[in-house]
Design an enzyme around this catalytic site. Structure first.
Site, PDB file in Angstrom:
ATOM      1  N   TYR A 159      19.964  89.857 -84.683  1.00  0.00           N
ATOM      2  CA  TYR A 159      21.269  89.957 -84.071  1.00  0.00           C
ATOM      3  C   TYR A 159      22.387  91.015 -85.043  1.00  0.00           C
ATOM      4  CZ  TYR A 159      26.040  87.909 -83.036  1.00  0.00           C
ATOM      5  OH  TYR A 159      27.437  87.826 -82.571  1.00  0.00           O
ATOM      6  N   LYS A 163      23.896  94.360 -83.697  1.00  0.00           N
ATOM      7  CA  LYS A 163      25.547  94.363 -84.002  1.00  0.00           C
ATOM      8  C   LYS A 163      26.053  95.802 -84.944  1.00  0.00           C
ATOM      9  CE  LYS A 163      26.965  91.243 -81.266  1.00  0.00           C
ATOM     10  NZ  LYS A 163      27.800  91.310 -79.979  1.00  0.00           N
TER      11      LYS A 163
HETATM   12  P1  NAP Z   1      29.006  83.034 -75.426  1.00  0.00           P
HETATM   13  O1  NAP Z   1      30.085  82.023 -74.886  1.00  0.00           O
HETATM   14  O2  NAP Z   1      27.723  82.840 -75.490  1.00  0.00           O
HETATM   15  O3  NAP Z   1      29.426  84.106 -74.470  1.00  0.00           O
HETATM   16  C1  NAP Z   1      28.328  85.074 -74.131  1.00  0.00           C
HETATM   17  C2  NAP Z   1      28.589  85.940 -72.858  1.00  0.00           C
HETATM   18  O4  NAP Z   1      27.727  86.731 -72.419  1.00  0.00           O
HETATM   19  C3  NAP Z   1      28.255  84.800 -71.909  1.00  0.00           C
HETATM   20  O5  NAP Z   1      28.990  84.784 -70.647  1.00  0.00           O
HETATM   21  C4  NAP Z   1      26.730  84.900 -71.654  1.00  0.00           C
HETATM   22  O6  NAP Z   1      26.515  84.535 -70.125  1.00  0.00           O
HETATM   23  C5  NAP Z   1      26.970  86.688 -71.434  1.00  0.00           C
HETATM   24  N1  NAP Z   1      25.674  87.318 -71.398  1.00  0.00           N
HETATM   25  C6  NAP Z   1      24.372  86.858 -72.082  1.00  0.00           C
HETATM   26  N2  NAP Z   1      23.527  87.666 -71.579  1.00  0.00           N
HETATM   27  C7  NAP Z   1      23.949  88.369 -70.482  1.00  0.00           C
HETATM   28  C8  NAP Z   1      23.330  89.404 -69.925  1.00  0.00           C
HETATM   29  N3  NAP Z   1      22.152  89.708 -69.804  1.00  0.00           N
HETATM   30  N4  NAP Z   1      24.227  90.010 -68.962  1.00  0.00           N
HETATM   31  C9  NAP Z   1      25.581  89.811 -69.133  1.00  0.00           C
HETATM   32  N5  NAP Z   1      26.329  88.810 -69.671  1.00  0.00           N
HETATM   33  C10 NAP Z   1      25.087  88.088 -70.637  1.00  0.00           C
HETATM   34  O7  NAP Z   1      29.535  83.497 -76.782  1.00  0.00           O
HETATM   35  P2  NAP Z   1      30.931  84.067 -77.434  1.00  0.00           P
HETATM   36  O8  NAP Z   1      31.132  83.588 -78.863  1.00  0.00           O
HETATM   37  O9  NAP Z   1      31.880  84.139 -76.302  1.00  0.00           O
HETATM   38  O10 NAP Z   1      30.541  85.803 -77.693  1.00  0.00           O
HETATM   39  C11 NAP Z   1      30.984  86.964 -77.042  1.00  0.00           C
HETATM   40  C12 NAP Z   1      30.840  88.010 -77.755  1.00  0.00           C
HETATM   41  O11 NAP Z   1      31.132  87.864 -79.205  1.00  0.00           O
HETATM   42  C13 NAP Z   1      29.048  88.337 -77.885  1.00  0.00           C
HETATM   43  O12 NAP Z   1      28.941  89.727 -77.953  1.00  0.00           O
HETATM   44  C14 NAP Z   1      28.767  87.475 -79.568  1.00  0.00           C
HETATM   45  O13 NAP Z   1      27.688  88.226 -80.144  1.00  0.00           O
HETATM   46  C15 NAP Z   1      30.242  88.196 -80.126  1.00  0.00           C
HETATM   47  N6  NAP Z   1      30.418  87.297 -81.576  1.00  0.00           N
HETATM   48  C16 NAP Z   1      30.873  86.064 -81.165  1.00  0.00           C
HETATM   49  C17 NAP Z   1      30.993  85.461 -82.426  1.00  0.00           C
HETATM   50  C18 NAP Z   1      31.119  83.681 -82.426  1.00  0.00           C
HETATM   51  O14 NAP Z   1      31.429  83.303 -83.506  1.00  0.00           O
HETATM   52  N7  NAP Z   1      31.330  83.252 -81.268  1.00  0.00           N
HETATM   53  C19 NAP Z   1      31.084  86.049 -83.739  1.00  0.00           C
HETATM   54  C20 NAP Z   1      30.912  87.499 -83.555  1.00  0.00           C
HETATM   55  C21 NAP Z   1      30.597  88.019 -82.574  1.00  0.00           C
HETATM   56  P3  NAP Z   1      25.439  83.164 -70.341  1.00  0.00           P
HETATM   57  O15 NAP Z   1      26.232  82.054 -70.956  1.00  0.00           O
HETATM   58  O16 NAP Z   1      25.355  82.789 -68.777  1.00  0.00           O
HETATM   59  O17 NAP Z   1      24.201  83.615 -71.018  1.00  0.00           O
END
Ligand code: NAP
Length: 251
Positions: A159, A163
């Site tokens: 990861y 990133k």
């Molecule tokens: P999340 O709720 O798991 O959202 C991730 C989204 O990406 C979901 O809609 C997921 O769909 C989609 N996705 C996964 N595989 C995919 C694919 N092959 N094609 C298209 N879409 C896909 O997590 P989140 O926290 O909102 O994360 C959103 C972004 O923020 C990510 O890039 C994550 O790395 C980043 N981020 C999050 C955090 C945190 O603390 N939450 C921190 C730093 C960065 P499915 O659910 O159907 O798989």
């Protein structure tokens, strides 16, 4: 500061839940038309609910299934967006996954699947929209990185690499596209309460919050505000940058 996105056309990947959904709601409330990307057929209903929520509140949203691992699906999505709305102004590369494991136990599949969705998916979507943006000499690309991409994290080598790659990719794109009036920036979230972090043990969650200077976990809204700013006219002189939104976690 009032951010106005009237008639701007925005594509957000992975937007049926979590941070992506909040970004879609934020853009829509500021006047934009939003394309809600979701990855799998099984997520169709969830995506439809987001579209309904936006459209019943006077917005304009369309859901489209495309897995960012597959270039053909991405291209079909961009073609459909251009067919419906005539172009694309803003791309938010938000889709992402984790497959956490210590390096010693990490399989090729654990590594490759995270790189493929987080980093290569960002590359594929950006490449697909760039031609249209370059022709019109306007565009905003915002990539969702992570503080782990800046600092690294034990148990998240895959990861962190994906990133960190997004940060370097963002800067390279900013250099290629600047002369065409396309800005490319990153938002690097810290610890945000979504499905992605809900799987972590409570002790890990509490440890993060303890280290956050603002003493709370971040919300999807915290990230949405930074994304909207970077996509706005007010940020037209900002490119190749990373805005860390982590409540001081990594200070
Ligand atoms: P999340 O709720 O798991 O959202 C991730 C989204 O990406 C979901 O809609 C997921 O769909 C989609 N996705 C996964 N595989 C995919 C694919 N092959 N094609 C298209 N879409 C896909 O997590 P989140 O926290 O909102 O994360 C959103 C972004 O923020 C990510 O890039 C994550 O790395 C980043 N981020 C999050 C955090 C945190 O603390 N939450 C921190 C730093 C960065 P499915 O659910 O159907 O798989």
């Amino acid at each position: 500061m009032n951010l106005d996105f009237q008639d701007k056309r925005v594509l957000i990947t992975g937007a049926q839940r979590g941070i992506g959904k909040e970004i879609a709601l934020g853009f829509s409330q500021s006047g934009a038309k939003v394309f809600i990307n979701y990855p799998f057929e099984s997520e169709k209903e969830v995506a439809r609910e987001v579209v309904d929520q936006i459209n019943t509140n006077g917005g304009n949203a369309v859901a489209f299934q495309a897995d960012v691992r597959h270039q053909q699906e991405i291209d079909k999505m961009i073609e459909e967006m251009i067919r419906l709305w005539g172009g694309i102004d803003i791309l938010v590369n938000n889709a992402g996954i984790t497959r956490d494991k210590l390096l010693i136990k990490m399989s090729d599949e654990d590594w490759q699947s995270v790189l493929d969705i987080n980093l290569t998916g960002t590359f594929r979507c950006s490449r697909s929209v760039s031609k249209e943006m370059m022709t019109r000499r306007y565009g905003r690309i915002i990539n969702i990185s992570s503080v782990m991409g800046l600092q690294g994290n034990a148990g998240q080598a895959n990861y962190s690499a994906s990133k960190g790659g997004i940060v370097a990719f963002t800067k390279a794109m900013a250099k290629e596209f600047g002369a065409r009036n396309i800005t490319v920036n990153c938002v690097a979230p810290g610890f945000i309460g979504t499905a992605m972090t809900s799987v972590l043990p409570e002790a890990v969650r509490q440890n993060f919050i303890h280290r956050v200077l603002i003493k709370r976990e971040g919300t999807p809204q915290d990230i949405m505000h930074a994304v909207l700013f970077l996509a706005s006219d007010q940020a037209s002189y900002i490119t190749g940058q990373v805005i860390v939104v982590d409540g001081g976690l990594t200070l």
